[in-house]
Design a protein around this motif. Structure first.
Motif, PDB file in Angstrom:
ATOM      1  N   PRO A   6       1.192  -1.008   0.172  1.00  0.00           N
ATOM      2  CA  PRO A   6      -0.072  -0.190   0.081  1.00  0.00           C
ATOM      3  C   PRO A   6       0.943   1.491  -0.085  1.00  0.00           C
ATOM      4  O   PRO A   6       0.417   2.296  -0.432  1.00  0.00           O
ATOM      5  CB  PRO A   6      -0.975   0.264   1.584  1.00  0.00           C
ATOM      6  CG  PRO A   6      -0.749  -1.331   1.390  1.00  0.00           C
ATOM      7  CD  PRO A   6       0.576  -1.980   1.201  1.00  0.00           C
ATOM      8  N   ALA A   7       2.096   0.808   0.304  1.00  0.00           N
ATOM      9  CA  ALA A   7       3.337   2.752   0.594  1.00  0.00           C
ATOM     10  C   ALA A   7       3.559   2.868  -0.898  1.00  0.00           C
ATOM     11  O   ALA A   7       4.181   3.882  -0.850  1.00  0.00           O
ATOM     12  CB  ALA A   7       3.690   2.127   1.716  1.00  0.00           C
ATOM     13  N   SER A   8       3.711   1.594  -2.262  1.00  0.00           N
ATOM     14  CA  SER A   8       4.194   1.811  -3.105  1.00  0.00           C
ATOM     15  C   SER A   8       3.903   2.412  -3.972  1.00  0.00           C
ATOM     16  O   SER A   8       2.589   3.014  -3.713  1.00  0.00           O
ATOM     17  CB  SER A   8       4.369   0.826  -3.524  1.00  0.00           C
ATOM     18  OG  SER A   8       3.756   0.779  -4.712  1.00  0.00           O
ATOM     19  N   SER A   9       4.424   3.671  -4.281  1.00  0.00           N
ATOM     20  CA  SER A   9       3.552   4.602  -5.419  1.00  0.00           C
ATOM     21  C   SER A   9       3.882   4.784  -7.148  1.00  0.00           C
ATOM     22  O   SER A   9       4.787   4.244  -6.913  1.00  0.00           O
ATOM     23  CB  SER A   9       3.963   6.436  -4.502  1.00  0.00           C
ATOM     24  OG  SER A   9       4.888   6.249  -4.678  1.00  0.00           O
ATOM     25  N   ARG A  10       3.261   5.442  -8.181  1.00  0.00           N
ATOM     26  CA  ARG A  10       3.171   5.193  -8.592  1.00  0.00           C
ATOM     27  C   ARG A  10       4.186   6.172  -9.707  1.00  0.00           C
ATOM     28  O   ARG A  10       4.317   7.342  -8.752  1.00  0.00           O
ATOM     29  CB  ARG A  10       2.112   4.689  -9.378  1.00  0.00           C
ATOM     30  CG  ARG A  10       1.063   6.926  -9.656  1.00  0.00           C
ATOM     31  CD  ARG A  10       0.522   6.894  -8.439  1.00  0.00           C
ATOM     32  NE  ARG A  10      -0.584   7.953  -9.333  1.00  0.00           N
ATOM     33  CZ  ARG A  10      -0.571   9.670  -9.086  1.00  0.00           C
ATOM     34  NH1 ARG A  10       0.769  10.092  -9.529  1.00  0.00           N
ATOM     35  NH2 ARG A  10      -1.886  10.760  -9.884  1.00  0.00           N
ATOM     36  N   LEU A  11       5.016   6.051 -11.101  1.00  0.00           N
ATOM     37  CA  LEU A  11       5.617   7.249 -11.028  1.00  0.00           C
ATOM     38  C   LEU A  11       4.768   8.083 -12.034  1.00  0.00           C
ATOM     39  O   LEU A  11       3.731   7.413 -12.887  1.00  0.00           O
ATOM     40  CB  LEU A  11       6.834   6.747 -12.296  1.00  0.00           C
ATOM     41  CG  LEU A  11       7.731   5.834 -12.137  1.00  0.00           C
ATOM     42  CD1 LEU A  11       8.507   5.417 -12.945  1.00  0.00           C
ATOM     43  CD2 LEU A  11       8.578   6.254 -10.727  1.00  0.00           C
ATOM     44  N   SER A  12       4.849   9.678 -11.952  1.00  0.00           N
ATOM     45  CA  SER A  12       3.453  10.782 -12.292  1.00  0.00           C
ATOM     46  C   SER A  12       4.025  10.387 -14.070  1.00  0.00           C
ATOM     47  O   SER A  12       2.780  10.347 -14.418  1.00  0.00           O
ATOM     48  CB  SER A  12       4.189  11.821 -11.787  1.00  0.00           C
ATOM     49  OG  SER A  12       5.297  12.222 -11.926  1.00  0.00           O
ATOM     50  N   LEU A  13       5.386   9.988 -14.466  1.00  0.00           N
ATOM     51  CA  LEU A  13       4.690   9.775 -16.142  1.00  0.00           C
ATOM     52  C   LEU A  13       4.138   8.769 -16.304  1.00  0.00           C
ATOM     53  O   LEU A  13       3.597   8.763 -17.273  1.00  0.00           O
ATOM     54  CB  LEU A  13       6.371   9.897 -16.315  1.00  0.00           C
ATOM     55  CG  LEU A  13       6.800   9.477 -18.092  1.00  0.00           C
ATOM     56  CD1 LEU A  13       6.878  11.094 -18.471  1.00  0.00           C
ATOM     57  CD2 LEU A  13       8.224   8.358 -17.528  1.00  0.00           C
ATOM     58  N   PHE A  14       3.563   8.106 -15.729  1.00  0.00           N
ATOM     59  CA  PHE A  14       2.553   6.896 -15.771  1.00  0.00           C
ATOM     60  C   PHE A  14       1.489   6.511 -15.453  1.00  0.00           C
ATOM     61  O   PHE A  14       0.378   5.811 -15.011  1.00  0.00           O
ATOM     62  CB  PHE A  14       3.934   5.121 -15.686  1.00  0.00           C
ATOM     63  CG  PHE A  14       4.705   5.424 -16.140  1.00  0.00           C
ATOM     64  CD1 PHE A  14       5.047   5.789 -17.649  1.00  0.00           C
ATOM     65  CD2 PHE A  14       5.597   4.565 -15.492  1.00  0.00           C
ATOM     66  CE1 PHE A  14       6.504   5.552 -17.749  1.00  0.00           C
ATOM     67  CE2 PHE A  14       6.914   4.178 -16.327  1.00  0.00           C
ATOM     68  CZ  PHE A  14       7.475   4.713 -17.244  1.00  0.00           C
ATOM     69  N   ALA A  15       0.901   7.935 -14.282  1.00  0.00           N
ATOM     70  CA  ALA A  15      -0.194   7.997 -13.690  1.00  0.00           C
ATOM     71  C   ALA A  15      -1.588   8.205 -14.628  1.00  0.00           C
ATOM     72  O   ALA A  15      -1.456   8.716 -15.900  1.00  0.00           O
ATOM     73  CB  ALA A  15      -0.134   9.410 -13.195  1.00  0.00           C
ATOM     74  N   ILE A  16      -2.405   7.646 -13.967  1.00  0.00           N
ATOM     75  CA  ILE A  16      -4.056   8.211 -14.984  1.00  0.00           C
ATOM     76  C   ILE A  16      -4.525   8.992 -14.410  1.00  0.00           C
ATOM     77  O   ILE A  16      -4.904   9.850 -15.752  1.00  0.00           O
ATOM     78  CB  ILE A  16      -4.628   6.546 -13.898  1.00  0.00           C
ATOM     79  CG1 ILE A  16      -3.973   5.863 -14.795  1.00  0.00           C
ATOM     80  CG2 ILE A  16      -6.390   6.611 -14.860  1.00  0.00           C
ATOM     81  CD1 ILE A  16      -5.571   4.486 -14.487  1.00  0.00           C
ATOM     82  N   ASP A  17      -4.103   9.902 -14.138  1.00  0.00           N
ATOM     83  CA  ASP A  17      -4.682  11.027 -13.554  1.00  0.00           C
ATOM     84  C   ASP A  17      -4.024  12.549 -14.548  1.00  0.00           C
ATOM     85  O   ASP A  17      -4.512  13.135 -14.458  1.00  0.00           O
ATOM     86  CB  ASP A  17      -4.553  11.875 -12.102  1.00  0.00           C
ATOM     87  CG  ASP A  17      -3.586  11.843 -10.867  1.00  0.00           C
ATOM     88  OD1 ASP A  17      -2.268  11.750 -12.397  1.00  0.00           O
ATOM     89  OD2 ASP A  17      -3.438  11.763 -10.192  1.00  0.00           O
ATOM     90  N   ARG A  18      -2.441  12.130 -14.961  1.00  0.00           N
ATOM     91  CA  ARG A  18      -1.923  13.007 -15.854  1.00  0.00           C
ATOM     92  C   ARG A  18      -2.937  12.800 -17.606  1.00  0.00           C
ATOM     93  O   ARG A  18      -2.476  13.500 -18.127  1.00  0.00           O
ATOM     94  CB  ARG A  18      -0.793  12.400 -16.576  1.00  0.00           C
ATOM     95  CG  ARG A  18      -0.490  11.179 -17.295  1.00  0.00           C
ATOM     96  CD  ARG A  18       0.706  10.881 -18.227  1.00  0.00           C
ATOM     97  NE  ARG A  18       0.560  10.086 -19.318  1.00  0.00           N
ATOM     98  CZ  ARG A  18       0.981   8.725 -19.487  1.00  0.00           C
ATOM     99  NH1 ARG A  18       0.004   7.858 -17.530  1.00  0.00           N
ATOM    100  NH2 ARG A  18       0.684   8.587 -20.371  1.00  0.00           N
ATOM    101  N   LEU A  19      -4.239  11.668 -17.671  1.00  0.00           N
ATOM    102  CA  LEU A  19      -4.270  11.505 -18.572  1.00  0.00           C
ATOM    103  C   LEU A  19      -5.829  13.262 -19.773  1.00  0.00           C
ATOM    104  O   LEU A  19      -5.841  13.445 -18.373  1.00  0.00           O
ATOM    105  CB  LEU A  19      -4.544  10.655 -19.580  1.00  0.00           C
ATOM    106  CG  LEU A  19      -4.182   9.156 -19.164  1.00  0.00           C
ATOM    107  CD1 LEU A  19      -4.542   7.649 -18.666  1.00  0.00           C
ATOM    108  CD2 LEU A  19      -3.217   8.871 -20.608  1.00  0.00           C
TER     109      LEU A  19
END
Ligand code: FAD
Length: 372
Positions: A359-372
Motif C-alpha cells: 500500500p505504501a508504494s506509489s506510481r511514477l507520475s510519468l505513468f499516472a492515470i490522472d495525467r491523461l
C-alpha cells in the motif's frame, strides 16, 4: 480458492506480473484468453529491441537498467538466453527528436555512446546506408529480446513459484466489492484481494473508463532474405531506430531462421480493434516497409521471407499507464505501452506487484492515470 491477486491477461506484461507476485509468496492466478505465447496481441514476432539511449524521455533510463537486471535474473532462473547485446543505432538528422533525445539520455545518465556521421556509420557497420545529412548515436549496451521466449519464461517461472495460470479462458467481467475483487470468465468466477489488469490491446474492452484515452493501431513487420547476409549478422549489425524523411524504421540483425526484420513505426497509422483487425498482409503493407529497406539497407533488399501483423495500444502522449485505478485502488492497470513497452516487461511486472501488494508504494507520475 481466494487469491491474493488475479492477473487478467498473461501476455508480455501479465506473465511478468504473475511471476513477480508469485515470487513474493502471493497466491496468484493468471487468466489468459488464448495460449502462452500466442500471435494475436502485442508480444509476438520473435524479437523486441531493448535500448538505453531512451530518446522518448530520459526518465525511462533507470527503468531500462532495472529491466536488464531482471531479464538477466530470469535467464538465470530458466537457464536459457533471452537477451542478445548488439549495440543500438539511433539515426536521423542532427536536429531530429531521435538524435536530440538519444544524446540527452546518454548525457543525463552518463551512458557510453559515440556520435557517427553517415559515412563513419557505413564504414563501421556496412549494412547501414543513411543519407549524408544524417547522423547516428551508437550505444553499445542495447540489443534485443526473444519475445515469445521471454513471455513463456516468465509464465513457467511463475508456475514453478506456485502461481496458477488458466489458459483459453476469456474474462468477461470484474467487480469490486467487500474490499476485494471478483473476476468472471466464460467458465468460472474467481475472488481475490487485488486485480492486476494487463490486457494489452483489449484494455479498453476490459476497463471501458480508459477507452477514450487508448487507440489500438495495426502494425506490420517484414522479414527478407538479404542479398548480402554477411553484413547483417548480430556481431556486425546493431539493432536500430532511424528517423528519416520516409518515416521511422526499426529493425534487427539477421535471424538465421526468419531473415532480416524491419518495421515502420506506426506503419500506415491504421486504427483498429483487436477482435476484428485485418491480419492479412497486403502489397501496400509490404511497399511501406520495402521503402525503408531500399533506401537505408539496400543489401538487405532481397526476397520476402514472411510478414506478420501486430498491435500497438497508444496513449495520447505515448507514455505508459502503470497505476491503481483512482476509484478502485485494489485494481492495478499496466497498459497503453504505445509500441515501446516490451523491453520493460520484467520491470513492469515488478512495479505491478509493488502496487498490488504494498500500500505504501506509489506510481511514477510519468505513468499516472490522472495525467491523461
Ligand atoms: C510490431 C511491434 C513491434 C514492437 N517493437 C518493440 C520493440 O522493439 N521494443 C519494445 O520495447 N517494444 C516493442 N513493441 C511494443 C511491445 O511489444 C508491447 O508494448 C508489449 O508487447 C505489450 O505487452 P502487453 O502485455 O501489454 O500486451 P499483450 O502481450 O498483447 O498481452 C495482453 C494479454 O491479455 C490477454 N487478454 C486480453 N483481454 C483478455 C480477457 N478479457 N481475458 C483473458 N485474457 C485477456 C491477451 O490475450 C494477451 O495475451 C512492439 C510492438 C509491436 C506490435
Amino acid at each position: 480458492m481466494f487469491y491474493d491477486a488475479i492477473v487478467l491477461g498473461v501476455g508480455g506484461m501479465g506473465s511478468a506480473a504473475v511471476y513477480h507476485l508469485a515470487r513474493r509468496g502471493a497466491r496468484v492466478l493468471g487468466i489468459e484468453q488464448f495460449g502462452i505465447p500466442h500471435d494475436r496481441g502485442s508480444s509476438h514476432g520473435v524479437s523486441r529491441i531493448i535500448r538505453l539511449a531512451y530518446w522518448e524521455h530520459p526518465d525511462y533510463v533507470p527503468l531500462v537498467r532495472r529491466a536488464y537486471d531482471l531479464w538477466r535474473d530470469l535467464e538465470g532462473s530458466v537457464g536459457e538466453p533471452l537477451l542478445t547485446v548488439t549495440g543500438t543505432i539511433d539515426g536521423g538528422p542532427p536536429d531530429s527528436r531521435t538524435i536530440r533525445g538519444s544524446l540527452s539520455a546518454c548525457r543525463t545518465h552518463g551512458l557510453a555512446h559515440e556520435l557517427l556521421d553517415a559515412a563513419a556509420l557505413s564504414r563501421r557497420f556496412p549494412g547501414y546506408r543513411l543519407p549524408d545529412d544524417h547522423v547516428a548515436v551508437f550505444q553499445p549496451e542495447g540489443g534485443f529480446l526473444f519475445a515469445e521466449r521471454c513471455t513463456l519464461a516468465h509464465a513457467n517461472a511463475a508456475r514453478a513459484a506456485g502461481a496458477d495460470v488458466h489458459l483459453d479462458q476469456r474474462a468477461t467481467g470484474w467487480t469490486v466489492a467487500g474490499g476485494g475483487v471478483q473476476v468472471t470468465t466464460e467458465r468460472a468466477r474467481y475472488h481475490a484481494a487485488k486485480l492486476v489488469i494487463t490486457a494489452g490491446p483489449w484494455l479498453a474492452a476490459v476497463v471501458p473508463a480508459l477507452a477514450r484515452h487508448l487507440t489500438v493501431e495495426r502494425q506490420v513487420v517484414l522479414w527478407t532474405r538479404p542479398l548480402r547476409p554477411e553484413l547483417f549478422t548480430s556481431d556486425r549489425f546493431p539493432v536500430f531506430y532511424i528517423d528519416t524523411p520516409r518515416g521511422g524504421f526499426y529493425g534487427f540483425p539477421l535471424d538465421p531462421a526468419r531473415g532480416f526484420k524491419i518495421g515502420k513505426y506506426h506503419h500506415r497509422r491504421q486504427r483498429t480493434d483487436p477482435d476484428s483487425v485485418d491480419r492479412t498482409c497486403s502489397p501496400e503493407d509490404e511497399a511501406a516497409l520495402r521503402d525503408g529497406i531500399a533506401h537505408y539497407f539496400p543489401d538487405a533488399n532481397g526476397p520476402t521471407a514472411s510478414m506478420s501483423t501486430c498491435l500497438f495500444t497508444n496513449t495520447p502522449d505515448e507514455h505508459f499507464i502503470i497505476d491503481r485505478l483512482p476509484d478502485h485502488p485494489e485494481v492495478v492497470i499496466a497498459g497503453g505501452f504505445s509500441g515501446h513497452g516490451f523491453k520493460f516487461c520484467s520491470v513492469v511486472g515488478e512495479m505491478a506487484a509493488d502496487l498490488a501488494l504494498d500500500p505504501a508504494s506509489s506510481r511514477l507520475s510519468l505513468f499516472a492515470i490522472d495525467r491523461l
